[in-house]
Design a protein around this motif. Structure first.
Motif, mmCIF file in Angstrom:
data_model
loop_
_atom_site.group_PDB
_atom_site.id
_atom_site.type_symbol
_atom_site.label_atom_id
_atom_site.label_comp_id
_atom_site.label_asym_id
_atom_site.label_seq_id
_atom_site.Cartn_x
_atom_site.Cartn_y
_atom_site.Cartn_z
ATOM 1 N N TYR A 66 36.204 26.927 38.728
ATOM 2 C CA TYR A 66 36.153 28.007 37.750
ATOM 3 C C TYR A 66 35.622 27.529 36.400
ATOM 4 O O TYR A 66 35.101 28.330 35.616
ATOM 5 C CB TYR A 66 37.540 28.636 37.611
ATOM 6 N N PHE A 67 35.727 26.244 36.131
ATOM 7 C CA PHE A 67 35.077 25.676 34.948
ATOM 8 C C PHE A 67 33.559 25.835 35.065
ATOM 9 O O PHE A 67 32.891 26.261 34.113
ATOM 10 C CB PHE A 67 35.452 24.202 34.806
ATOM 11 N N PHE A 68 33.030 25.520 36.245
ATOM 12 C CA PHE A 68 31.591 25.697 36.476
ATOM 13 C C PHE A 68 31.209 27.174 36.472
ATOM 14 O O PHE A 68 30.151 27.547 35.957
ATOM 15 C CB PHE A 68 31.188 25.066 37.808
ATOM 16 N N LEU A 69 32.069 28.020 37.025
ATOM 17 C CA LEU A 69 31.784 29.454 37.068
ATOM 18 C C LEU A 69 31.732 30.044 35.657
ATOM 19 O O LEU A 69 30.863 30.869 35.351
ATOM 20 C CB LEU A 69 32.842 30.177 37.907
ATOM 21 N N GLY A 70 32.634 29.599 34.780
ATOM 22 C CA GLY A 70 32.615 30.067 33.397
ATOM 23 C C GLY A 70 31.338 29.662 32.682
ATOM 24 O O GLY A 70 30.739 30.460 31.944
ATOM 25 N N ASN A 71 30.907 28.425 32.897
ATOM 26 C CA ASN A 71 29.653 27.956 32.303
ATOM 27 C C ASN A 71 28.460 28.719 32.870
ATOM 28 O O ASN A 71 27.510 29.022 32.139
ATOM 29 C CB ASN A 71 29.486 26.458 32.558
ATOM 30 N N PHE A 72 28.523 29.014 34.152
ATOM 31 C CA PHE A 72 27.431 29.757 34.790
ATOM 32 C C PHE A 72 27.327 31.173 34.221
ATOM 33 O O PHE A 72 26.229 31.679 33.980
ATOM 34 C CB PHE A 72 27.662 29.806 36.303
ATOM 35 N N SER A 73 28.472 31.807 33.974
ATOM 36 C CA SER A 73 28.464 33.153 33.399
ATOM 37 C C SER A 73 27.909 33.132 31.977
ATOM 38 O O SER A 73 27.161 34.036 31.579
ATOM 39 C CB SER A 73 29.887 33.733 33.400
ATOM 40 N N ALA A 122 23.245 23.833 41.857
ATOM 41 C CA ALA A 122 23.376 22.617 42.677
ATOM 42 C C ALA A 122 24.697 21.914 42.388
ATOM 43 O O ALA A 122 25.359 21.413 43.312
ATOM 44 C CB ALA A 122 22.201 21.678 42.404
ATOM 45 N N VAL A 123 25.104 21.871 41.123
ATOM 46 C CA VAL A 123 26.391 21.260 40.753
ATOM 47 C C VAL A 123 27.546 22.021 41.388
ATOM 48 O O VAL A 123 28.498 21.417 41.904
ATOM 49 C CB VAL A 123 26.537 21.231 39.215
ATOM 50 N N MET A 142 36.104 14.890 40.936
ATOM 51 C CA MET A 142 35.796 16.009 40.040
ATOM 52 C C MET A 142 36.832 16.077 38.911
ATOM 53 O O MET A 142 37.445 17.117 38.662
ATOM 54 C CB MET A 142 35.761 17.326 40.819
ATOM 55 N N ASN A 143 37.014 14.966 38.213
ATOM 56 C CA ASN A 143 37.899 14.971 37.048
ATOM 57 C C ASN A 143 37.205 15.691 35.884
ATOM 58 O O ASN A 143 36.012 16.000 35.949
ATOM 59 C CB ASN A 143 38.303 13.549 36.660
ATOM 60 N N HIS A 144 37.971 15.939 34.822
ATOM 61 C CA HIS A 144 37.424 16.751 33.716
ATOM 62 C C HIS A 144 36.202 16.099 33.090
ATOM 63 O O HIS A 144 35.221 16.778 32.775
ATOM 64 C CB HIS A 144 38.512 16.958 32.651
ATOM 65 N N ARG A 145 36.242 14.779 32.926
ATOM 66 C CA ARG A 145 35.110 14.088 32.313
ATOM 67 C C ARG A 145 33.848 14.232 33.164
ATOM 68 O O ARG A 145 32.754 14.496 32.638
ATOM 69 C CB ARG A 145 35.448 12.610 32.122
ATOM 70 N N ALA A 146 33.990 14.085 34.487
ATOM 71 C CA ALA A 146 32.839 14.212 35.385
ATOM 72 C C ALA A 146 32.289 15.638 35.350
ATOM 73 O O ALA A 146 31.062 15.844 35.358
ATOM 74 C CB ALA A 146 33.239 13.839 36.809
ATOM 75 N N CYS A 147 33.180 16.637 35.288
ATOM 76 C CA CYS A 147 32.727 18.030 35.240
ATOM 77 C C CYS A 147 31.924 18.309 33.965
ATOM 78 O O CYS A 147 30.869 18.951 34.017
ATOM 79 C CB CYS A 147 33.930 18.968 35.306
ATOM 80 N N VAL A 148 32.422 17.810 32.831
ATOM 81 C CA VAL A 148 31.714 18.004 31.567
ATOM 82 C C VAL A 148 30.352 17.318 31.602
ATOM 83 O O VAL A 148 29.337 17.880 31.153
ATOM 84 C CB VAL A 148 32.561 17.475 30.393
ATOM 85 N N GLN A 149 30.308 16.107 32.157
ATOM 86 C CA GLN A 149 29.038 15.376 32.244
ATOM 87 C C GLN A 149 28.036 16.113 33.122
ATOM 88 O O GLN A 149 26.837 16.181 32.795
ATOM 89 C CB GLN A 149 29.291 13.970 32.782
ATOM 90 N N LEU A 150 28.502 16.676 34.240
ATOM 91 C CA LEU A 150 27.607 17.415 35.137
ATOM 92 C C LEU A 150 27.050 18.664 34.450
ATOM 93 O O LEU A 150 25.862 18.981 34.579
ATOM 94 C CB LEU A 150 28.352 17.800 36.417
ATOM 95 N N VAL A 151 27.896 19.371 33.718
ATOM 96 C CA VAL A 151 27.446 20.584 33.022
ATOM 97 C C VAL A 151 26.458 20.240 31.913
ATOM 98 O O VAL A 151 25.400 20.873 31.780
ATOM 99 C CB VAL A 151 28.658 21.362 32.455
ATOM 100 N N VAL A 152 26.786 19.224 31.108
ATOM 101 C CA VAL A 152 25.887 18.816 30.027
ATOM 102 C C VAL A 152 24.548 18.345 30.598
ATOM 103 O O VAL A 152 23.475 18.666 30.078
ATOM 104 C CB VAL A 152 26.537 17.703 29.165
ATOM 105 N N GLY A 153 24.606 17.589 31.705
ATOM 106 C CA GLY A 153 23.375 17.135 32.350
ATOM 107 C C GLY A 153 22.521 18.287 32.830
ATOM 108 O O GLY A 153 21.287 18.265 32.692
ATOM 109 N N ALA A 154 23.166 19.331 33.376
ATOM 110 C CA ALA A 154 22.423 20.512 33.834
ATOM 111 C C ALA A 154 21.748 21.223 32.667
ATOM 112 O O ALA A 154 20.624 21.728 32.795
ATOM 113 C CB ALA A 154 23.363 21.466 34.565
ATOM 114 N N TRP A 155 22.408 21.253 31.506
ATOM 115 C CA TRP A 155 21.863 21.963 30.349
ATOM 116 C C TRP A 155 20.705 21.224 29.691
ATOM 117 O O TRP A 155 19.765 21.857 29.194
ATOM 118 C CB TRP A 155 22.966 22.205 29.313
ATOM 119 N N ILE A 156 20.756 19.899 29.671
ATOM 120 C CA ILE A 156 19.755 19.168 28.868
ATOM 121 C C ILE A 156 18.688 18.459 29.703
ATOM 122 O O ILE A 156 17.672 18.031 29.153
ATOM 123 C CB ILE A 156 20.435 18.132 27.945
ATOM 124 N N SER A 157 18.873 18.349 31.017
ATOM 125 C CA SER A 157 17.938 17.553 31.834
ATOM 126 C C SER A 157 16.511 18.077 31.781
ATOM 127 O O SER A 157 15.549 17.311 31.744
ATOM 128 C CB SER A 157 18.415 17.508 33.293
#
Length: 312
Positions: A66-73, A122-123, A142-157
Motif C-alpha cells: 500500500y506504500f507503493f499504491l499510495g505513491n502510484f496514485s 515493475a517495483v 521489503m523493509n522501509h528503507r528498501a521501499c523508499v529507495q525503490l520509489v525514489v529510484g523509479a522517480w529519478i532514474s
C-alpha cells in the motif's frame, strides 16, 4: 548562394509556436468535451486522492504494497495534470496555441512521469513476487528503507535520459506547418513536423521506449510467471484465490497501460493513424488513471474497509 542559405535558415527557424488541432474539427462539441474531461479530471483527483489518504492514515494499510499504491496514485495525479488542465483551457478558450518552450516543458514532464509509471509498476510486481514467493523473507527484503529507495529510484532514474531526449528533439528545425495534430506535445506528432532527416531521432525514441518500456514490462512478466508458478503449487484453493485476487488488480492496470502505450510508440510510422494515435494517447494518459482507484478498491477488501472507515 549566400542569400539562398539565409532564406533557408530563416524558414527553418520561423516556427515559434504550435497549434493543437486536437478536436478542432468538432468545434460544436467543445463545450461538451470540456464538461466530459472536467468530470474525468475531478474523478481522477478524488479517486486517487482517496487512495493516498487511506494508505497514509489507515493503520491496517501500513505495508509495502500500500506504500507503493499510495505513491502510484500520487503519480497518476501528476501524470494527468501535465496534459489535462492544458486541454481544458484549450476547450474553454478555444485558443490552441502553445510556445516551443511550453511544449518542450510539457513533453519533458510527460516523458519523465511516463517512465516513472513503467518503473513503479515493475517495483509493485517485484513486491508481489517477494510477498508470494518468499513470504518468510518479505519483512527483511521489503523493509522501509528498501521501499523508499525503490520509489525514489523509479522517480529519478529516467530524468537525465528524458531531458536529453527532449533537448534532442527540440534541437531539430521546425519549418512549414506548425499545426500539431494531437491533443498535447508528444514525440510522434512532433517528429512529423520536423524538417530534414529524423531517422536518428526515431532510433533514439525506439531505444528509449525499449529501455524504459519493454524492460520493465519483461521484469513484470518474469515476476508474474514466478508468482503464478508458486500459486499453482499451493495446496488449498482458498490460498490460491487470495493470491490471485491480490495480483489481479495490478495485472489489469499493467495490461491497460502497457498495451495502449506500446501500440502508440512501437507502431510503424507508415501504419500510424492520427485518429488512433489520439485515442490511444488519451487512453493511457487519462482513462487508465481514472479507472485505477476503482480497479484497486473494488477488488481489495482491505481498501474497501479503509474507505468505509474514512467516510464514516
Amino acid at each position: 548562394m549566400e542569400s539562398t542559405d539565409k532564406i533557408t535558415r530563416t524558414n527553418l527557424t520561423s516556427v515559434e509556436e504550435f497549434i493543437f488541432l486536437g478536436f478542432s474539427n468538432q468545434s460544436e462539441l467543445q463545450g461538451f468535451l470540456f464538461g466530459i474531461f472536467s468530470v474525468i479530471y475531478i474523478s481522477i483527483i478524488i479517486g486517487n486522492g482517496f487512495i493516498i489518504l487511506i494508505t497514509k492514515f489507515d493503520q491496517t494499510l501500513q505495508t509495502p504494497m500500500y506504500f507503493f499504491l499510495g505513491n502510484f496514485s500520487f503519480l497518476e495525479i501528476c501524470y494527468t495534470s501535465v496534459t489535462l488542465p492544458r486541454m481544458l483551457k484549450d476547450f474553454w478558450t478555444q485558443n490552441n496555441h502553445i510556445s516551443l518552450l511550453s511544449c518542450a516543458v510539457q513533453m519533458c514532464f510527460f516523458l519523465i512521469l511516463g517512465v516513472t509509471e513503467c518503473l513503479l509498476l515493475a517495483v509493485m510486481a517485484y513486491d508481489r513476487y517477494v510477498a508470494i514467493c518468499k513470504p518468510l523473507y518479505y519483512p527483511l527484503i521489503m523493509n522501509h528503507r528498501a521501499c523508499v529507495q525503490l520509489v525514489v529510484g523509479a522517480w529519478i532514474s529516467g530524468m537525465p535520459i528524458q531531458i536529453g531526449e527532449v533537448c534532442h528533439i527540440f534541437s531539430l528545425p521546425f519549418c512549414g506547418s506548425n499545426k500539431l495534430d494531437h491533443v498535447f506535445c508528444d514525440i510522434p506528432p512532433l517528429l512529423k513536423l520536423a524538417c530534414g532527416d529524423t531517422s536518428l531521432n526515431e532510433v533514439s525514441v525506439y531505444a528509449d521506449a525499449l529501455l524504459f518500456g519493454m524492460v520493465p514490462f519483461l521484469l513484470i512478466l518474469n515476476s508474474y510467471i514466478r508468482i503464478i508458478t508458486t500459486i499453482l503449487k499451493l495446496p488449498l484453493a482458498i490460498g490460491r484465490s487470495k493470491a490471485f485476487s491480490t495480483c489481479s488488480s495490478h495485472l489489469i492496470v499493467v495490461g491497460l497501460f502497457f498495451v495502449s502505450a506500446s501500440i502508440s510508440y512501437f507502431q510503424p510510422k507508415s501504419n500510424q493513424s492520427i485518429g488512433t494515435g489520439k485515442v490511444l494517447s488519451l487512453f493511457y494518459t487519462i482513462v487508465t488513471p481514472m479507472f485505477n482507484p476503482m480497479i484497486y478498491s473494488l477488488r481489495n477488501k482491505d481498501v474497501i474497509m479503509a474507505v468505509r472507515k474514512l467516510l464514516s
